[in-house]
Enzyme design. Structure first.
Site, PDB file in Angstrom:
ATOM      1  NE  ARG A   1      -6.650  -4.055   2.309  1.00 13.60           N
ATOM      2  CZ  ARG A   1      -7.705  -4.856   2.714  1.00 13.60           C
ATOM      3  NH1 ARG A   1      -9.286  -4.346   3.007  1.00 13.60           N
ATOM      4  NH2 ARG A   1      -7.412  -5.947   3.003  1.00 13.60           N
ATOM      5  CG  LEU A   2      -2.098  -3.774  -3.929  1.00 15.46           C
ATOM      6  CD1 LEU A   2      -3.044  -3.569  -5.284  1.00 15.46           C
ATOM      7  CD2 LEU A   2      -0.725  -3.839  -4.581  1.00 15.46           C
TER       8      LEU A   2
ATOM      9  CB  CYS B   1      -0.897   0.028   1.126  1.00 14.52           C
ATOM     10  SG  CYS B   1      -1.839  -1.665   1.543  1.00 14.52           S
TER      11      CYS B   1
ATOM     12  CG  LEU C   1       9.913 -11.003 -12.327  1.00 13.73           C
ATOM     13  CD1 LEU C   1      10.953  -9.842 -11.844  1.00 13.73           C
ATOM     14  CD2 LEU C   1       8.837 -10.801 -13.080  1.00 13.73           C
TER      15      LEU C   1
ATOM     16  CG  ASN D   1       4.203  -0.048   1.644  1.00 10.60           C
ATOM     17  OD1 ASN D   1       3.553  -1.217   1.059  1.00 10.60           O
ATOM     18  ND2 ASN D   1       5.117   0.716   1.272  1.00 10.60           N
TER      19      ASN D   1
ATOM     20  CB  SER E   1      11.609 -10.247  -7.974  1.00  7.64           C
ATOM     21  OG  SER E   1      12.770  -9.993  -8.703  1.00  7.64           O
TER      22      SER E   1
ATOM     23  CD  GLU F   1       1.280  -8.524   2.108  1.00  7.74           C
ATOM     24  OE1 GLU F   1       0.804  -9.229   3.122  1.00  7.74           O
ATOM     25  OE2 GLU F   1       0.665  -8.271   1.146  1.00  7.74           O
TER      26      GLU F   1
END
Length: 601
Positions: A45-46, A2, A251, A69, A352, A71
């Site tokens: 927020r995401l 976020c 990736l 922001n 990644s 995790e």
């Protein structure tokens, strides 16, 4: 994942909301604001974990307010530990942060495992935390009010005047990115990895809460034991980062790092969609062929994204605008385009491989520096010292040997670009030799005061703090979040990194093989074809694009107005691009020129 944003002190509501809107790309799913006199506390927020509106931020409990922001990968374990002391109402990791703070105070951060930029207001005391290895950014400005944000762009409107910070410029030229606490905008500062800030009674205090050098050296001296311990930690690190309530991908290059992530994901029962980037006019730069073979060997689906010169040039201005300030990494442009395509497939989380090279000694130059370092033991160096001082060369190899015979610090990050003497020749100001050590001083002092003595630990330590945190991770965060995608980096788990710092350093390099330990760890899970491939890196034809498009002329154009550089020296650098030399030097000057033109001309 976020954006955090807040103001403590007098503010204009319209201006505050307009600044917050500049961060909407980081969190398009919900915008939350707590607003009252002398307080504007907000969050974009995401949604990744617990999609329910009950987990929207800012979260508050009595006098505690949180905007976060990132995790927290161990939040379920923490929640179970704290459930008898806190009445949980959500399934989010944010609420666990509040519960942990109420139990442990500011020491709560030592219980978290993950990536984070945390803003926590307790009554009238504000705390800002940046995660241990610098994955998530946090910037602040203190003038009439104290303002913090996840990106610089939200702070610029509050500057009384836009001025370039001289320390940011000089450290950028030296190390590809401004070193903490500096940014290119004078008065806007950033927290370094592992730091937290306290703002109370209009006073700022910054402290360090984590340091990899606190790991006890040489706890593990047996290679088999080291491989066993690190394999378990790597497996665990990847496993906990596969937890998401949204589509997740990875990736994939032709190298060992991305193959490791996907192999361990498969080991944990998850087959990730993978993505590889290529270049239409310059296939020699990309890894599509190797990635295709890796995907087949691993048993994963791979999607190739190819870009052209026009794609690169059209996106470059958007990318440099996204970054807010100069960052000397030409891979930012193709990576931005890759994430743009990943977003079209509905992916919100991407794994990644950042950090593997720094932790497992994946750069060949680490071994070269160890060889050069051995010359420091010579007893009779005076003749060699005089020789190097009287036979100047602009090449880095000359600089490295000069340092050894001068008894000064040899290794100054893998991202060292312009040396001090190169800067002195280029800039219209006097730059003393070893001036750049000023920006490394606190890190080097911590190393010399620690129990660690092997220089290879210094290489990893300074690279993780600057080359990774301020260069690679800055790029990864901005270009992924520009498309509302959360990037996760399993190699940069603090428990894994601390364990590596606790093994006998020679286990990483004594056989002269790059990533020797990692190759031993993953041998049962990855084909030998992948393990034995020569490292290629995320190379791209940026200089060909810059020269062919004639955009390189912008450097001279801006210098006529800024008068930062000596014309003859600048011309000499640009001329060398025709023979393939000093490419990253020139890209760095180009990026700087774009920023200067946008801000001042």
């Amino acid at each position: 994942m976020c954006a955090v944003f807040g103001i403590l002190g007098e503010y204009n509501e319209y201006m505050a909301k307009k600044a917050l809107a500049l961060l909407a790309h980081r969190g398009p799913d919900f915008c939350g604001i707590v607003q009252k006199k002398d307080l504007f506390f907000a969050h974009q927020r995401l949604s990744i974990i617990d999609m329910h509106s009950r987990s929207n931020q800012p979260l508050f409990h009595e006098k505690t307010l949180l905007s976060f922001n990132g995790e927290i990968y161990n939040f379920k374990e923490l929640k179970d530990e704290l459930k008898d002391e806190f009445n949980f109402k959500t399934q989010s990791d944010g609420e666990v942060i509040i519960a942990a703070y109420l139990k442990w105070g500011v020491d709560f951060v030592n219980h978290l495992r993950g990536m984070f930029a945390i803003a926590l207001l307790d009554n009238e005391t504000l705390y800002l935390f940046r995660d241990r290895l610098g994955k998530k950014p946090l910037f602040y400005l203190h003038n009439k009010a104290f303002i913090f944000a996840s990106e610089i762009k939200a702070l610029i409107p509050f500057l009384q005047k836009v001025e370039m910070d001289e320390d940011a410029l000089l450290s950028y030229l030296s190390f590809l990115a401004p070193t903490p606490p500096f940014t290119f905008f004078k008065d806007i500062k950033k927290l370094a990895a592992g730091e937290y800030l306290t703002f109370k009674n209009n006073h700022i205090e910054v402290k360090r809460y984590f340091d990899l050098l606190d790991s006890t050296p040489n706890l593990i001296t047996d290679k088999d034991e080291a491989v066993y311990i690190l394999e378990n930690l790597l497996d665990e690190s990847i496993k906990i980062r596969l937890n998401a309530d949204v589509p997740t991908a990875s990736l994939l290059s032709g190298g060992i790092d991305s193959a490791t992530l996907n192999a361990y994901a498969l080991k944990n029962g998850i087959n990730l969609q993978t993505y590889t980037l290529g270049y239409k006019e310059y296939a020699k730069y990309d890894e599509r062929k190797n990635a295709k073979e890796s995907a087949k060997l691993l048993g994963v689906e791979n999607k190739e994204i190819s870009i052209s010169q026009n794609d690169f040039l059209d996106a470059s201005d958007r990318v440099l605008q996204t970054l807010d300030e100069p960052l000397n990494d030409p891979a930012a442009v193709p990576l931005y385009l890759l994430f743009e395509n990943i977003k079209k497939d509905g992916i919100k989380v991407v794994l990644s491989g950042e950090g593997s090279d720094e932790l497992f000694l994946g750069y060949r130059q680490y071994f070269e520096f160890l060889d050069i370092q051995s010359f420091s033991k010579l007893k009779n160096k005076n003749w060699l010292k005089r020789y190097f001082h009287s036979n100047f060369s602009i090449n880095r190899e000359w600089e490295y040997y000069k340092r050894i015979f001068d008894d000064t610090l040899l290794f100054r990050t893998s991202g060292e670009n312009f040396t001090d003497l190169q800067k002195n020749l280029l800039l219209k100001r006097n730059i003393k030799d070893n001036h750049s050590l000023h920006y490394l001083k606190s890190y080097r002092e911590r190393f010399e005061n620690s129990l660690h003595t092997d220089e290879s630990i210094w290489y990893s330590y300074i690279d993780l703090n600057l080359f990774q945190a301020e260069h690679f991770l800055t790029k990864l965060d901005r270009v992924s979040m520009a498309h509302s995608i959360e990037s996760r980096t399993p190699f940069l788990d603090h428990k894994l990194a601390s364990a590596i710092f606790s093994i006998d350093p020679k286990l990483r390099y004594k056989d002269g093989v790059t990533k020797s330990l990692l190759k031993s760890i993953v041998a049962p899970h990855i084909s030998e074809k992948i393990i034995l491939r020569r490292k290629k890196g995320f190379s791209n034809p940026y200089m060909e694009y810059l020269v062919q498009s004639k955009r390189i002329s912008l450097i001279k154009e801006v210098n006529q107005k800024s008068a930062l550089f000596k014309k003859e020296a600048l011309d000499a650098y640009i001329q060398k691009t025709s023979s393939g030399g000093f490419k990253q030097h020139i890209w760095g000057l180009y990026v700087l020129s774009v920023w200067l033109k946008r801000q001042f001309f």
